[in-house]
Design a protein around this motif. Structure first.
Motif, PDB file in Angstrom:
ATOM      1  N   VAL A  60       2.826 -13.572  27.973  1.00  7.02           N
ATOM      2  CA  VAL A  60       3.787 -13.004  28.443  1.00  7.02           C
ATOM      3  C   VAL A  60       3.558 -11.276  28.564  1.00  7.02           C
ATOM      4  CG1 VAL A  60       5.992 -11.772  27.749  1.00  7.02           C
ATOM      5  CG2 VAL A  60       5.664 -14.227  27.055  1.00  7.02           C
ATOM      6  N   GLU A  61       3.615 -10.910  30.082  1.00  3.48           N
ATOM      7  CA  GLU A  61       3.288  -9.576  30.192  1.00  3.48           C
ATOM      8  C   GLU A  61       4.193  -8.617  29.821  1.00  3.48           C
ATOM      9  OE1 GLU A  61       0.434  -8.220  31.730  1.00  3.48           O
ATOM     10  OE2 GLU A  61      -0.305 -10.056  31.289  1.00  3.48           O
ATOM     11  N   SER A  62       3.924  -7.537  29.293  1.00  2.85           N
ATOM     12  CA  SER A  62       5.080  -6.517  28.941  1.00  2.85           C
ATOM     13  C   SER A  62       5.599  -5.947  30.066  1.00  2.85           C
ATOM     14  CB  SER A  62       4.171  -5.417  28.247  1.00  2.85           C
ATOM     15  OG  SER A  62       3.370  -4.666  29.021  1.00  2.85           O
ATOM     16  N   ASP A  63       6.898  -5.716  29.839  1.00  2.00           N
ATOM     17  CA  ASP A  63       8.072  -5.418  30.736  1.00  2.00           C
ATOM     18  C   ASP A  63       8.344  -3.796  30.375  1.00  2.00           C
ATOM     19  OD1 ASP A  63      10.075  -4.899  32.555  1.00  2.00           O
ATOM     20  OD2 ASP A  63      11.213  -6.776  32.212  1.00  2.00           O
ATOM     21  N   PRO A  64       7.950  -3.110  31.215  1.00  2.00           N
ATOM     22  CA  PRO A  64       8.457  -1.619  30.970  1.00  2.00           C
ATOM     23  C   PRO A  64       9.877  -1.319  30.611  1.00  2.00           C
ATOM     24  CG  PRO A  64       6.983  -1.562  32.924  1.00  2.00           C
ATOM     25  CD  PRO A  64       7.418  -3.118  32.370  1.00  2.00           C
ATOM     26  N   GLU A  65      10.777  -2.113  31.498  1.00  2.49           N
ATOM     27  CA  GLU A  65      12.430  -1.997  31.145  1.00  2.49           C
ATOM     28  C   GLU A  65      12.665  -2.322  29.695  1.00  2.49           C
ATOM     29  OE1 GLU A  65      14.914  -3.788  33.902  1.00  2.49           O
ATOM     30  OE2 GLU A  65      14.571  -5.778  32.995  1.00  2.49           O
ATOM     31  N   LEU A  66      11.854  -3.221  28.989  1.00  6.91           N
ATOM     32  CA  LEU A  66      12.057  -3.355  27.811  1.00  6.91           C
ATOM     33  C   LEU A  66      11.378  -2.673  26.724  1.00  6.91           C
ATOM     34  CD1 LEU A  66      11.846  -7.344  27.774  1.00  6.91           C
ATOM     35  CD2 LEU A  66      13.921  -6.084  27.988  1.00  6.91           C
ATOM     36  N   GLU A  67      10.634  -1.590  26.994  1.00  7.89           N
ATOM     37  CA  GLU A  67      10.285  -0.656  26.225  1.00  7.89           C
ATOM     38  C   GLU A  67      10.830   0.520  26.349  1.00  7.89           C
ATOM     39  OE1 GLU A  67       5.883  -0.123  26.792  1.00  7.89           O
ATOM     40  OE2 GLU A  67       5.584  -2.298  26.670  1.00  7.89           O
ATOM     41  N   VAL A  68      11.513   0.784  25.187  1.00  9.31           N
ATOM     42  CA  VAL A  68      12.820   2.039  25.187  1.00  9.31           C
ATOM     43  C   VAL A  68      12.419   2.834  23.977  1.00  9.31           C
ATOM     44  CG1 VAL A  68      14.893   2.604  25.205  1.00  9.31           C
ATOM     45  CG2 VAL A  68      14.494   0.330  26.202  1.00  9.31           C
ATOM     46  N   LEU A  69      12.382   4.166  24.192  1.00 10.38           N
ATOM     47  CA  LEU A  69      12.453   5.151  23.135  1.00 10.38           C
ATOM     48  C   LEU A  69      13.580   5.272  22.262  1.00 10.38           C
ATOM     49  CD1 LEU A  69      10.561   8.127  25.201  1.00 10.38           C
ATOM     50  CD2 LEU A  69       9.539   6.359  23.823  1.00 10.38           C
ATOM     51  N   GLY A  70      13.299   5.360  20.916  1.00  5.79           N
ATOM     52  CA  GLY A  70      14.102   5.316  20.032  1.00  5.79           C
ATOM     53  C   GLY A  70      13.939   6.539  19.014  1.00  5.79           C
ATOM     54  N   TYR A  71      12.921   7.372  19.128  1.00  9.63           N
ATOM     55  CA  TYR A  71      12.411   8.622  18.560  1.00  9.63           C
ATOM     56  C   TYR A  71      12.679   8.480  16.885  1.00  9.63           C
ATOM     57  CZ  TYR A  71      12.971  10.194  23.388  1.00  9.63           C
ATOM     58  OH  TYR A  71      12.973  10.310  24.721  1.00  9.63           O
ATOM     59  N   PHE A  72      12.433   7.347  16.333  1.00  6.55           N
ATOM     60  CA  PHE A  72      12.434   7.340  15.011  1.00  6.55           C
ATOM     61  C   PHE A  72      13.449   7.700  14.195  1.00  6.55           C
ATOM     62  CE2 PHE A  72       8.012   6.602  16.040  1.00  6.55           C
ATOM     63  CZ  PHE A  72       7.671   5.548  15.179  1.00  6.55           C
ATOM     64  N   THR A  73      14.769   7.537  14.943  1.00  2.00           N
ATOM     65  CA  THR A  73      15.938   7.943  14.162  1.00  2.00           C
ATOM     66  C   THR A  73      17.049   6.907  14.565  1.00  2.00           C
ATOM     67  OG1 THR A  73      17.026   8.809  16.300  1.00  2.00           O
ATOM     68  CG2 THR A  73      15.691  10.364  14.836  1.00  2.00           C
ATOM     69  N   VAL A  74      17.928   6.815  13.610  1.00  6.89           N
ATOM     70  CA  VAL A  74      19.161   5.868  13.552  1.00  6.89           C
ATOM     71  C   VAL A  74      19.924   5.894  14.780  1.00  6.89           C
ATOM     72  CG1 VAL A  74      21.300   4.956  12.699  1.00  6.89           C
ATOM     73  CG2 VAL A  74      19.381   5.490  11.161  1.00  6.89           C
ATOM     74  N   ASP A  75      20.225   7.071  15.363  1.00 10.58           N
ATOM     75  CA  ASP A  75      20.898   7.273  16.486  1.00 10.58           C
ATOM     76  C   ASP A  75      20.101   7.050  17.820  1.00 10.58           C
ATOM     77  OD1 ASP A  75      23.099   8.174  15.263  1.00 10.58           O
ATOM     78  OD2 ASP A  75      22.762  10.350  15.578  1.00 10.58           O
ATOM     79  N   GLY A  76      18.711   7.252  17.777  1.00 14.00           N
ATOM     80  CA  GLY A  76      17.737   6.906  18.799  1.00 14.00           C
ATOM     81  C   GLY A  76      17.926   5.284  19.248  1.00 14.00           C
ATOM     82  N   GLY A  77      17.779   4.604  17.859  1.00 17.69           N
ATOM     83  CA  GLY A  77      17.760   3.254  17.868  1.00 17.69           C
ATOM     84  C   GLY A  77      19.206   2.536  18.506  1.00 17.69           C
ATOM     85  N   ARG A  78      20.184   3.223  18.380  1.00 13.16           N
ATOM     86  CA  ARG A  78      21.388   2.874  18.774  1.00 13.16           C
ATOM     87  C   ARG A  78      21.383   3.105  20.354  1.00 13.16           C
ATOM     88  NH1 ARG A  78      26.962   5.016  16.364  1.00 13.16           N
ATOM     89  NH2 ARG A  78      27.712   3.389  18.089  1.00 13.16           N
ATOM     90  N   ALA A  79      21.095   4.156  20.866  1.00 12.92           N
ATOM     91  CA  ALA A  79      21.098   4.681  22.317  1.00 12.92           C
ATOM     92  C   ALA A  79      20.041   3.428  22.984  1.00 12.92           C
ATOM     93  CB  ALA A  79      20.849   5.856  22.431  1.00 12.92           C
ATOM     94  N   ALA A  80      18.999   3.403  22.328  1.00 15.56           N
ATOM     95  CA  ALA A  80      17.951   2.435  23.001  1.00 15.56           C
ATOM     96  C   ALA A  80      18.497   1.084  23.154  1.00 15.56           C
ATOM     97  CB  ALA A  80      16.767   2.236  22.192  1.00 15.56           C
ATOM     98  N   MET A  81      19.218   0.543  21.956  1.00 13.68           N
ATOM     99  CA  MET A  81      19.822  -0.818  21.897  1.00 13.68           C
ATOM    100  C   MET A  81      21.092  -0.868  22.956  1.00 13.68           C
ATOM    101  SD  MET A  81      19.111  -3.544  20.446  1.00 13.68           S
ATOM    102  CE  MET A  81      19.442  -4.445  21.842  1.00 13.68           C
ATOM    103  N   ARG A  82      21.680   0.090  23.329  1.00 13.31           N
ATOM    104  CA  ARG A  82      22.826   0.288  24.212  1.00 13.31           C
ATOM    105  C   ARG A  82      22.027   0.202  25.767  1.00 13.31           C
ATOM    106  NH1 ARG A  82      24.575   5.226  23.405  1.00 13.31           N
ATOM    107  NH2 ARG A  82      25.163   4.478  21.491  1.00 13.31           N
ATOM    108  N   HIS A  83      21.080   0.635  25.980  1.00 14.61           N
ATOM    109  CA  HIS A  83      20.413   0.404  26.996  1.00 14.61           C
ATOM    110  C   HIS A  83      19.939  -0.852  27.255  1.00 14.61           C
ATOM    111  CE1 HIS A  83      17.870   1.442  30.654  1.00 14.61           C
ATOM    112  NE2 HIS A  83      16.747   0.787  29.681  1.00 14.61           N
TER     113      HIS A  83
END
Length: 341
Positions: free
Chosen positions: A210-233
């Motif tokens: 499986v080749e890595s897909d850039p659209e599936l690599e999202v920044l979360g900045y090591f915070t809870v809010d960052g994780g929420r925003a990344a998951m929303r995307h």
């Protein structure tokens, strides 16, 4: 007459240096010798003067701890463990929080710890050659936590292998469209985990074709809010992922919250793996990679103290295993396996 350290050494039949090490709780004193020194000090009613000891030895009995941030769980755990270990050894902690690129640049240019510490601990920073040179010029023992460098004491985990283990777990469960919520690999602070854990993620996918897909690599900045925003995307993608590997538990917590907010089930709709095994992860049923943060911090602190206790001419000679790599463990819970622990 008030007893002196020389009196204690004579009563215990050891050198003054051994008395000093034993009373400071340093790890390079045999238990029987330590007991003999403590007994002699008690019999003579000896009370060590830290100020006199510092003047006599030319040492500060202080260790400098350099961290990129203080407001993240990992660094708080490191600081707490190091401070406790130093306190038991009769040492003080001098904390340097770099905070941002400007703070980092200023620190390595000025080296404010010069003549204020007996040793230095650097935590999770990818250092440039010039920064290593600045540390070497201090002519002090240096310990590295989270990275390795020839000529320095270090302790770390295998971030690449640990991340691969996490993603391998998802692959074994049948997932192939696996997203990554990670840190910024271009962060000017050059924090080590984002680079290494991303590499492990990509290695695991590549191993099953499986080749890595850039659209599936999202920044979360090591915070809870960052994780929420990344998951929303990720959930807004036309073809959303069936599983997510988050490079920290904080980001995984945010991802879990966003998945539930969308009315989706974990792990049936989206499986989630974190990294760290923070105390809250068990309560939330998060599958995660457990890393021994306290063990890492204690290991490097004790070995640095032992090096500080050596004679000055021995500082250049490191212990047999200067680079220690501690194991991690995948803890499987309900966020990847329904009904999991």
């Amino acid at each position: 007459m008030v007893a002196s350290i020389e009196d204690v050494a004579k009563r215990a039949g050891v050198s003054i240096a051994t008395v000093s090490r034993a009373l400071r709780g340093l790890p390079d004193v045999a238990p029987a010798t330590r007991d003999r020194v403590l007994a002699a000090a008690t019999e003579l009613d000896y009370v060590a003067s830290p100020f006199a000891a510092r003047l006599a030895s030319g040492r500060t009995t202080t260790v400098g701890l350099v961290v990129p941030w203080v407001n993240r769980w990992f660094f708080a755990e490191v600081i707490d463990t190091v401070e406790q270990a130093l306190r038991l050894a009769g040492f003080d902690l001098l904390l340097y929080n770099l905070g941002d690129k400007a703070g980092r640049t200023r620190f390595f240019e000025v080296m404010p710890m010069r003549k204020r510490v007996d040793g230095v601990l650097i935590v999770s920073l990818v250092l440039e050659d010039a920064e290593f040179s600045a540390l070497t010029d201090l002519d002090l023992p240096v310990g590295l936590l989270g990275l390795e460098r020839d000529g320095f004491l270090s302790v770390s985990i295998d971030d690449v292998g640990s991340a691969r283990t996490a993603v391998d777990h998802l692959v074994e469960l049948g997932h192939r469209r696996i997203a990554l919520i990670g840190g910024d690999t271009d962060d000017p602070m050059a924090f080590t985990p984002p680079m290494h854990r991303r590499d492990g993620y990509r290695d695991a996918l590549r191993a099953v074709g499986v080749e890595s897909d850039p659209e599936l690599e999202v920044l979360g900045y090591f915070t809870v809010d960052g994780g929420r925003a990344a998951m929303r995307h990720l959930l807004a993608l036309p073809d959303r992922p069936s599983a997510v590997f988050a490079e920290s538990d904080e980001m995984a917590y945010g991802a879990l919250r966003e998945i539930h907010r969308h009315g989706l089930r974990v792990p049936e709709d989206v499986a989630v793996v974190g990294f760290d095994d923070q105390p809250l992860s068990d309560l939330l049923g998060l599958t995660t990679v457990r890393q021994p943060v306290a063990d890492e911090a204690l290991d490097i602190t004790n070995r640095l103290l032992a090096l500080i206790a050596d004679d000055a001419e021995n500082i250049e000679h490191l212990p047999r295993d200067p680079a220690v790599v501690l194991p991690t463990e995948l803890v499987v819970r309900g966020s990847t396996v329904a009904g999991g622990a």
